[in-house]
Design a protein around this motif. Structure first.
Motif, PDB file in Angstrom:
ATOM      1  N   GLN A  22      52.110  58.075 119.235  1.00 32.35           N
ATOM      2  CA  GLN A  22      51.390  59.221 119.815  1.00 32.35           C
ATOM      3  C   GLN A  22      52.339  60.245 120.440  1.00 32.35           C
ATOM      4  O   GLN A  22      51.907  61.150 121.141  1.00 32.35           O
ATOM      5  CB  GLN A  22      50.387  58.740 120.877  1.00 32.35           C
ATOM      6  N   LYS A  23      53.624  60.094 120.156  1.00 33.88           N
ATOM      7  CA  LYS A  23      54.638  60.999 120.693  1.00 33.88           C
ATOM      8  C   LYS A  23      54.676  60.970 122.219  1.00 33.88           C
ATOM      9  O   LYS A  23      54.926  61.986 122.873  1.00 33.88           O
ATOM     10  CB  LYS A  23      54.433  62.428 120.196  1.00 33.88           C
ATOM     11  N   GLU A  24      54.391  59.817 122.775  1.00 33.03           N
ATOM     12  CA  GLU A  24      54.548  59.592 124.208  1.00 33.03           C
ATOM     13  C   GLU A  24      55.548  58.469 124.413  1.00 33.03           C
ATOM     14  O   GLU A  24      55.735  57.625 123.540  1.00 33.03           O
ATOM     15  CB  GLU A  24      53.213  59.229 124.857  1.00 33.03           C
ATOM     16  N   MET A  25      56.185  58.483 125.581  1.00 35.79           N
ATOM     17  CA  MET A  25      57.161  57.440 125.884  1.00 35.79           C
ATOM     18  C   MET A  25      56.569  56.435 126.860  1.00 35.79           C
ATOM     19  O   MET A  25      55.894  56.802 127.819  1.00 35.79           O
ATOM     20  CB  MET A  25      58.428  58.064 126.476  1.00 35.79           C
ATOM     21  N   ARG A  26      56.858  55.177 126.587  1.00 35.72           N
ATOM     22  CA  ARG A  26      56.411  54.100 127.457  1.00 35.72           C
ATOM     23  C   ARG A  26      57.604  53.219 127.826  1.00 35.72           C
ATOM     24  O   ARG A  26      58.556  53.095 127.058  1.00 35.72           O
ATOM     25  CB  ARG A  26      55.324  53.272 126.775  1.00 35.72           C
ATOM     26  N   ILE A  27      57.522  52.621 129.020  1.00 35.90           N
ATOM     27  CA  ILE A  27      58.594  51.745 129.489  1.00 35.90           C
ATOM     28  C   ILE A  27      58.460  50.385 128.822  1.00 35.90           C
ATOM     29  O   ILE A  27      57.422  49.724 128.941  1.00 35.90           O
ATOM     30  CB  ILE A  27      58.531  51.587 131.016  1.00 35.90           C
ATOM     31  N   LEU A  28      59.519  49.976 128.123  1.00 32.45           N
ATOM     32  CA  LEU A  28      59.529  48.672 127.462  1.00 32.45           C
ATOM     33  C   LEU A  28      60.478  47.687 128.142  1.00 32.45           C
ATOM     34  O   LEU A  28      60.440  46.492 127.842  1.00 32.45           O
ATOM     35  CB  LEU A  28      59.906  48.837 125.991  1.00 32.45           C
TER      36      LEU A  28
ATOM     37  N   PRO B 259      59.579  69.849 136.256  1.00 30.64           N
ATOM     38  CA  PRO B 259      58.304  69.505 136.883  1.00 30.64           C
ATOM     39  C   PRO B 259      57.968  68.047 136.691  1.00 30.64           C
ATOM     40  O   PRO B 259      58.196  67.473 135.632  1.00 30.64           O
ATOM     41  CB  PRO B 259      57.309  70.405 136.135  1.00 30.64           C
ATOM     42  N   LEU B 260      57.398  67.453 137.738  1.00 36.04           N
ATOM     43  CA  LEU B 260      57.038  66.045 137.665  1.00 36.04           C
ATOM     44  C   LEU B 260      55.530  65.846 137.498  1.00 36.04           C
ATOM     45  O   LEU B 260      55.079  64.736 137.336  1.00 36.04           O
ATOM     46  CB  LEU B 260      57.496  65.321 138.944  1.00 36.04           C
ATOM     47  N   GLN B 261      54.768  66.908 137.569  1.00 34.53           N
ATOM     48  CA  GLN B 261      53.327  66.808 137.434  1.00 34.53           C
ATOM     49  C   GLN B 261      52.888  67.346 136.080  1.00 34.53           C
ATOM     50  O   GLN B 261      53.632  68.018 135.389  1.00 34.53           O
ATOM     51  CB  GLN B 261      52.629  67.596 138.559  1.00 34.53           C
ATOM     52  N   GLY B 262      51.657  67.093 135.699  1.00 36.53           N
ATOM     53  CA  GLY B 262      51.157  67.678 134.466  1.00 36.53           C
ATOM     54  C   GLY B 262      50.191  66.769 133.763  1.00 36.53           C
ATOM     55  O   GLY B 262      49.017  67.067 133.639  1.00 36.53           O
ATOM     56  N   HIS B 263      50.659  65.630 133.279  1.00 39.98           N
ATOM     57  CA  HIS B 263      49.815  64.725 132.518  1.00 39.98           C
ATOM     58  C   HIS B 263      49.150  63.742 133.458  1.00 39.98           C
ATOM     59  O   HIS B 263      49.784  63.145 134.309  1.00 39.98           O
ATOM     60  CB  HIS B 263      50.663  63.989 131.474  1.00 39.98           C
ATOM     61  N   SER B 264      47.844  63.536 133.304  1.00 40.24           N
ATOM     62  CA  SER B 264      47.094  62.708 134.246  1.00 40.24           C
ATOM     63  C   SER B 264      47.577  61.259 134.263  1.00 40.24           C
ATOM     64  O   SER B 264      47.450  60.568 135.261  1.00 40.24           O
ATOM     65  CB  SER B 264      45.606  62.748 133.890  1.00 40.24           C
ATOM     66  N   GLY B 265      48.136  60.790 133.136  1.00 43.68           N
ATOM     67  CA  GLY B 265      48.571  59.403 133.078  1.00 43.68           C
ATOM     68  C   GLY B 265      50.035  59.206 133.408  1.00 43.68           C
ATOM     69  O   GLY B 265      50.548  58.107 133.307  1.00 43.68           O
ATOM     70  N   TYR B 266      50.724  60.271 133.790  1.00 45.26           N
ATOM     71  CA  TYR B 266      52.181  60.189 134.034  1.00 45.26           C
ATOM     72  C   TYR B 266      52.424  59.884 135.501  1.00 45.26           C
ATOM     73  O   TYR B 266      52.251  60.732 136.355  1.00 45.26           O
ATOM     74  CB  TYR B 266      52.817  61.514 133.621  1.00 45.26           C
TER      75      TYR B 266
ATOM     76  N   GLU C  80      57.692  66.649 129.091  1.00 41.78           N
ATOM     77  CA  GLU C  80      57.171  66.644 130.457  1.00 41.78           C
ATOM     78  C   GLU C  80      58.048  65.803 131.374  1.00 41.78           C
ATOM     79  O   GLU C  80      58.427  64.684 131.050  1.00 41.78           O
ATOM     80  CB  GLU C  80      55.738  66.099 130.474  1.00 41.78           C
ATOM     81  N   GLY C  81      58.349  66.360 132.549  1.00 44.18           N
ATOM     82  CA  GLY C  81      59.179  65.645 133.506  1.00 44.18           C
ATOM     83  C   GLY C  81      60.613  65.509 133.022  1.00 44.18           C
ATOM     84  O   GLY C  81      61.009  66.043 131.986  1.00 44.18           O
ATOM     85  N   ILE C  82      61.393  64.776 133.785  1.00 41.35           N
ATOM     86  CA  ILE C  82      62.811  64.622 133.469  1.00 41.35           C
ATOM     87  C   ILE C  82      62.997  63.879 132.156  1.00 41.35           C
ATOM     88  O   ILE C  82      63.665  64.356 131.234  1.00 41.35           O
ATOM     89  CB  ILE C  82      63.525  63.876 134.609  1.00 41.35           C
ATOM     90  N   ALA C  83      62.389  62.685 132.061  1.00 41.81           N
ATOM     91  CA  ALA C  83      62.569  61.873 130.861  1.00 41.81           C
ATOM     92  C   ALA C  83      62.008  62.587 129.630  1.00 41.81           C
ATOM     93  O   ALA C  83      62.609  62.529 128.546  1.00 41.81           O
ATOM     94  CB  ALA C  83      61.886  60.526 131.043  1.00 41.81           C
ATOM     95  N   GLY C  84      60.870  63.265 129.787  1.00 40.04           N
ATOM     96  CA  GLY C  84      60.276  63.973 128.652  1.00 40.04           C
ATOM     97  C   GLY C  84      61.146  65.102 128.140  1.00 40.04           C
ATOM     98  O   GLY C  84      61.236  65.337 126.927  1.00 40.04           O
ATOM     99  N   GLN C  85      61.798  65.819 129.058  1.00 39.44           N
ATOM    100  CA  GLN C  85      62.684  66.904 128.636  1.00 39.44           C
ATOM    101  C   GLN C  85      63.939  66.368 127.957  1.00 39.44           C
ATOM    102  O   GLN C  85      64.430  66.945 126.987  1.00 39.44           O
ATOM    103  CB  GLN C  85      63.062  67.774 129.837  1.00 39.44           C
ATOM    104  N   VAL C  86      64.455  65.247 128.464  1.00 41.83           N
ATOM    105  CA  VAL C  86      65.636  64.646 127.841  1.00 41.83           C
ATOM    106  C   VAL C  86      65.310  64.208 126.415  1.00 41.83           C
ATOM    107  O   VAL C  86      66.091  64.422 125.487  1.00 41.83           O
ATOM    108  CB  VAL C  86      66.133  63.440 128.678  1.00 41.83           C
ATOM    109  N   ALA C  87      64.137  63.599 126.231  1.00 46.64           N
ATOM    110  CA  ALA C  87      63.731  63.151 124.897  1.00 46.64           C
ATOM    111  C   ALA C  87      63.504  64.336 123.965  1.00 46.64           C
ATOM    112  O   ALA C  87      63.863  64.299 122.786  1.00 46.64           O
ATOM    113  CB  ALA C  87      62.464  62.312 124.995  1.00 46.64           C
ATOM    114  N   GLU C  88      62.920  65.395 124.489  1.00 48.38           N
ATOM    115  CA  GLU C  88      62.613  66.559 123.649  1.00 48.38           C
ATOM    116  C   GLU C  88      63.886  67.311 123.247  1.00 48.38           C
ATOM    117  O   GLU C  88      64.042  67.725 122.094  1.00 48.38           O
ATOM    118  CB  GLU C  88      61.671  67.499 124.391  1.00 48.38           C
TER     119      GLU C  88
END
Length: 333
Positions: free
Chosen positions: A197-203, A247-254, A222-230
């Motif tokens: 789903q093009k989202e990152m999860r902690i494994l 930004p650290l806010q944005g996605h309701s599940g983040y 989105e956020g630090i990790a999201g920008q690094v991945a993008e």
């Protein structure tokens, strides 16, 4: 010889006219001057001031110059002290040198140049000693840096060998994060991989509550990790909450505030050529220092090795699944 404005020279003599003569001479040659008429005027200032040199009369009212010399060398070991006297003797000169005096001036002076030459030689000695100490510190730092570089290189080689024979993804990621935590001496780290789903999860993680790690999902960008991945580039942040570009806010599940709350963050992409598979996030360095360029280079190199191993583990698991399905189909037919 002109000196730095901070260089202060102490003149201790009970004759005011003589102190004025020396003060005028020293001021004219660029030094700051601190005058005292007795040892008792100097003693209360031993912990507050630190002159680069001192001209001290041997015969003073109260405590004499030799005893003052001893007290000053205890408080100011780097201060070069020159004793002055009208009653010079070989025994006194030897005692003064034994107690740490740089040299000896006999009154009356032959002229101002006699004072300046001896003082300049004393300060040159001090400068050379300070340069030598700095060289020693630099050498020690280089040795530490070289030792760390060898340790890091050895860790990279050993990690690469180990990851190349770990075929289960979970075990691979656990090993990868353990190496990062150990080598960077941190209390908190996580590996996030991009899902379908093009989202990152902690494994895999260290220092993060299990329920938090399980619930985190970060959209790309989105956020630090999201920008690094993008963007596929590492980021070092010293003020997570004060950086408007991250930004650290944005996605309701983040769960960003629960996930990344330390003031120092290192986030590095896990890339296979140009393909980003995920990121490794590292925070809470035990030393309290920021992550260095060497830290970033090490994690980037390790992440590159991990990317190859992750792709291999995924292929292995896909083949294993296909093989199990094939076996199941053969049994059912």
């Amino acid at each position: 010889m002109k000196t730095k404005e901070r260089d202060q020279i102490l003149v201790v003599d009970d004759q005011e006219s003589f102190r004025m003569f020396l003060s005028d001479l020293l001021l004219a040659n660029g030094w700051e001057v601190w005058e005292a008429g007795s040892a008792e005027e100097v003693l209360p200032e031993l912990t507050h001031k630190k002159p680069v040199a001192a001209l001290v009369d041997l015969v003073l009212p109260g405590m004499n110059g030799l005893d003052l010399l001893e007290r000053m060398k205890q408080a100011w070991p780097k201060t070069e002290i020159i004793l002055m006297t009208s009653y010079a003797s070989l025994e006194t000169a030897i005692e003064a040198i034994d107690k740490g005096a740089y040299g000896y001036l006999r009154k009356p002076f032959e002229g101002p140049e006699e004072v300046l030459k001896l003082l300049q030689r004393a300060l040159e000695k001090r400068r050379l000693l300070e340069e030598n100490e700095q060289l020693q510190r630099d050498l020690e730092a280089k040795n530490i840096e070289l030792t760390l570089a060898v340790q890091r290189l050895t860790a990279l080689i050993n990690a690469g060998r180990a990851m190349s024979v770990i075929y289960e993804l979970k075990g691979l990621l656990e090993f990868f994060i353990e190496v990062v935590v150990k080598e960077l001496q941190v209390d908190r780290a996580s590996v996030m991989l991009i899902d379908d789903q093009k989202e990152m999860r902690i494994l895999a993680s260290r220092g993060i509550q299990e329920e938090v790690a399980r619930d985190v999902h970060v959209p790309l960008g989105e956020g630090i990790a999201g920008q690094v991945a993008e963007k596929g580039r590492p980021i070092v942040v010293r003020d997570v909450h004060g950086n408007p570009e991250l930004p650290l806010q944005g996605h309701s599940g983040y769960q960003s505030k629960s996930f990344i709350s330390a003031p120092i963050v290192l986030s590095v992409p896990i890339k296979l050529q140009e393909k980003v598979l995920g990121v490794i996030n590292v925070t809470n360095k035990r030393s309290g220092l920021s992550f260095s360029e060497n830290d970033v280079a090490f994690v980037c190199s390790l992440a590159g090795q991990a990317a190859v191993a992750i792709e291999g583990a995924r292929n292995y698991e896909a083949l294993k699944k296909a093989y199990e399905e094939l076996k199941s189909n053969k049994k059912s037919s």
